[in-house]
Design an enzyme around this catalytic site. Structure first.
Site, short mmCIF file in Angstrom:
data_model
loop_
_atom_site.label_atom_id
_atom_site.label_comp_id
_atom_site.label_asym_id
_atom_site.label_seq_id
_atom_site.Cartn_x
_atom_site.Cartn_y
_atom_site.Cartn_z
CD GLU A 61 -9.93 -61.13 29.33
OE1 GLU A 61 -10.86 -61.65 29.14
OE2 GLU A 61 -9.41 -61.98 27.92
CG HIS A 130 -6.61 -58.85 18.82
ND1 HIS A 130 -7.82 -59.16 17.74
CD2 HIS A 130 -6.97 -60.19 19.35
CE1 HIS A 130 -8.67 -59.73 18.71
NE2 HIS A 130 -7.69 -60.60 19.28
#
Lengths: 324, 327
Positions: A61, A130
């Site tokens: 990321e 999440h």
């Protein structure tokens, strides 16, 4: 008018901007032809634009966003996808210290036309890694814009503006919104940043809500109408820049404010909007400001636990009734 | 190690003059910064490049104006080597309006986009993915530019090193990863934080060439970087070049660097890259004493002018702090 989903609206925005401008390209994990994005937003785009412009990346990321920053300051318009909003933490230095500050630190020598698309929000039982809503973090970083579209129409118009703009944008999507349908015209349009939308007009109380919470606020408003309470729902659409005038004008009209957001209550979106109204329009308030937000816990897994912490129509109705 | 004298004879004289001038310019500039700092004229902190000049100059002498570099908190030398104006660098270091960043960046954040200097980041290792992004941009735009990404051995322990180099490797991006190994990350000696001696060994993990070079020999750096530039321009991908070098001063402003053994410091001072290059040039009769003195005098004058410009420049208006947040 034609109706399409939030997901399709986002995809259309990407497709149209990629056709319009060859410097626009996408990068992210599994966004290419083998998967089409974890939420299928980029499905079909690699087939049209090729693997060079729809780039699958390793699970990195920090490098995804950092690479986008480097490309943005050398003439490209990257749109990075971070698979879940929670994972933007892994790219935090590149977002908050690099993308946001490069223009300022270097005295305005460059611009950073970069979009980071990422889904936030709970409601699908995938627990604390999440499901978070971290948009307030990014409101706290000068140099970033933060978009929070709630409808397919807004999603498409704002994403096109984000891609054409010259500033780094954290483009917050909500995973429960992807399948939601709404009216989106066939013809070209964009939506400017910093312009709120009154999603429903009313006179007794103002609800400011974002993303999925706009839909819950609208349902609550419908129910309250049956009880004779007229609710105005204001959707800021972008948190940075924030359309302060629209919020204050609405509060001046109704004299009451309920702020609804899915992020944690402390130092969150609701706190900022409440502070704004307290600072600039307190004389117009006929009742204390109410906030409906996540009660400062990680997002739990089990359905009854998750339902308990996420704002819903019942909590919104209760808050409205406390101030009317 | 690539330790090469043969390329000395092959280089045109103008190139050698330019390399010596740049190295001397960086040293003189840093000495002035140190002086100004002692006179309390430099706000904040400074990280001097003195001792590492052969790296920036050896690498940048291979680059064109439209090639890019990224830099670090110890970045004055990279700016000068890439062709930035010492006047505007000095003004920025003093916090003046006429500086490269209008006083918003300071010593650790100098950039000059007009010469491809994409800026210095003060977050260790953060420039690596940004350089990779510039490399990707080059590839997508289809030009034959290259990027040189400078960082220290300390940065090679960051995740950005792994993520960034891996990405550049799989996409065959035109990036030179230049590790300036000066043995210490602040006060932490390399041997205390990694079990390998050569950072270049890490290149094997990404399937790219890793080269160790004497970072105090400008010609050795020039040659190694030249090969990497050629490889990058041909689209064959990145190279990791580790330059063994040493900073003459401490990490930052008042650091006396007591963690470094005296013998070690003395040994490295004997290997001063400018002194070595000068001796080589004289020995090979490529430049005369008179010519070298001429260069040094010119540079000294230029740096004096830079100091005068910076000192006499105005500070920004306080409210200019509110400008340049958004485009």
């Amino acid at each position: 008018m034609r109706r399409i989903t939030y997901r399709e609206a986002l995809r259309e925005a990407l497709r149209e901007e990629m056709r319009r401008d060859s410097t626009v390209f996408l990068l992210g994990e599994d966004i290419g032809r083998y998967w089409g994005g974890a939420f299928k937003v980029t499905e079909g785009l690699a087939e049209e634009f090729g693997d060079e412009r729809v780039r699958d990346t390793p699970i990195s990321e920090s490098a995804i966003v950092g690479t986008a920053v480097g490309a943005a300051i050398t003439g490209m318009r990257p749109v990075a996808e971070i698979m879940f909003g929670d994972l933007t933490t892994l790219a935090m230095d590149q977002i908050a210290n690099q993308a946001a500050k490069i223009r300022y630190m270097f005295g305005g020598q460059t611009k950073v036309p970069l979009v980071v698309r990422t889904p936030f929000g709970a409601g699908v039982n995938i627990a604390a890694h999440h499901s978070q809503s971290l948009e307030a973090w990014y409101m706290h970083v000068p140099g970033l814009y933060v978009a929070v579209p709630s409808t397919p129409y807004d999603a498409k118009g704002l994403l096109k503006s984000a891609i054409r703009g010259n500033n780094p944008v954290i483009f917050c999507e909500h995973k429960l919104l992807y399948p939601i349908e709404g009216e989106v015209p066939e013809e070209e349009y964009t939506i400017p940043f910093g312009v709120a939308d009154i999603k429903r007009e009313g006179s007794d109380v103002t609800i400011v809500a974002t993303m999925y919470m706009v839909h819950k606020a609208l349902k609550a408003a419908e129910e309250l109408e049956g009880e004779g309470i007229s609710v105005e729902v204001v959707d800021p659409r972008t948190l940075t820049p924030l359309d302060k005038n629209a919020i204050i004008s609405s509060v001046k009209k109704t004299g009451r404010l309920v702020v609804v957001s899915e992020d944690c209550k402390t130092a969150g979106v609701t706190a900022e909007i409440a502070a704004l109204v307290a600072e600039e329009a307190i004389d117009y308030l006929d009742a204390p400001i109410k906030r409906v937000a996540e009660p400062d816990t990680p997002i739990p897994f089990s359905p009854p636990l998750e339902e308990y912490v996420i704002p819903n129509e019942k909590k919104i109705i209760k808050a409205v009734k406390e101030v009317v | 190690m690539i330790g090469v004298v043969r390329s000395l004879m092959e280089l045109p004289k103008e190139k050698l003059v330019e390399m010596y001038r740049k190295m001397f310019e960086i040293r003189s500039f840093e000495e002035k910064v140190f002086e100004l700092y002692a006179q309390n004229m430099v706000p904040g902190t400074i990280h001097l490049y003195a001792g590492e000049e052969a790296v920036a100059v050896g690498v940048c002498s291979n680059l064109r104006k439209n090639d890019y570099i990224t830099s670090t908190h110890r970045g004055h030398g990279h700016c000068i080597a890439k062709g930035a104006d010492p006047k505007k660098i000095m003004a920025e270091i003093l916090g003046k309006k006429t500086g490269y960043c209008k006083g918003k960046g300071g010593s650790m954040h100098i950039a000059d986009f007009s010469v491809g200097m994409l800026g210095a980041t003060a977050v260790v290792g953060a420039g690596i993915p940004i350089a990779v992004g510039a490399g990707l941009s080059i590839k997508l735009r289809g030009t034959d530019q290259v990027v040189a990404c400078f960082f220290g051995e300390g940065a090679s322990n960051q995740g950005t090193f792994h993520e960034g180099i891996n990405l550049a490797a799989i996409w065959k991006l035109p990036v030179l990863f230049i590790c300036e190994n000066n043995l210490y990350a602040m006060g932490t000696r390399q041997s205390r934080v990694m079990l390998i001696k050569n950072i270049a060994d890490r290149a094997a993990a990404y399937g790219i060439p890793g080269v160790v070079v004497d970072g105090n020999d400008v010609l050795a750096v020039y040659e190694a970087a030249g090969k990497a530039v050629e490889r990058a321009r041909k689209g064959e991908g990145p190279t990791l070049i580790e330059c063994k070098t040493y900073r003459h001063k401490g990490h930052s402003r008042i650091d006396p660097a007591k963690y470094r053994p005296r013998e070690e410091v003395e040994e490295w001072l004997r290997k001063d890259p400018i002194k070595r290059f000068k001796e080589k040039l004289l020995k090979e009769k490529l430049l005369s004493e008179v010519e070298i003195q001429g260069i040094e005098m010119e540079v000294t004058n230029e740096i004096e002018k830079a100091v005068k410009f910076a000192v006499e420049s105005p500070y920004p208006k306080p409210e200019e702090a509110l400008e340049d947040v958004y485009a």
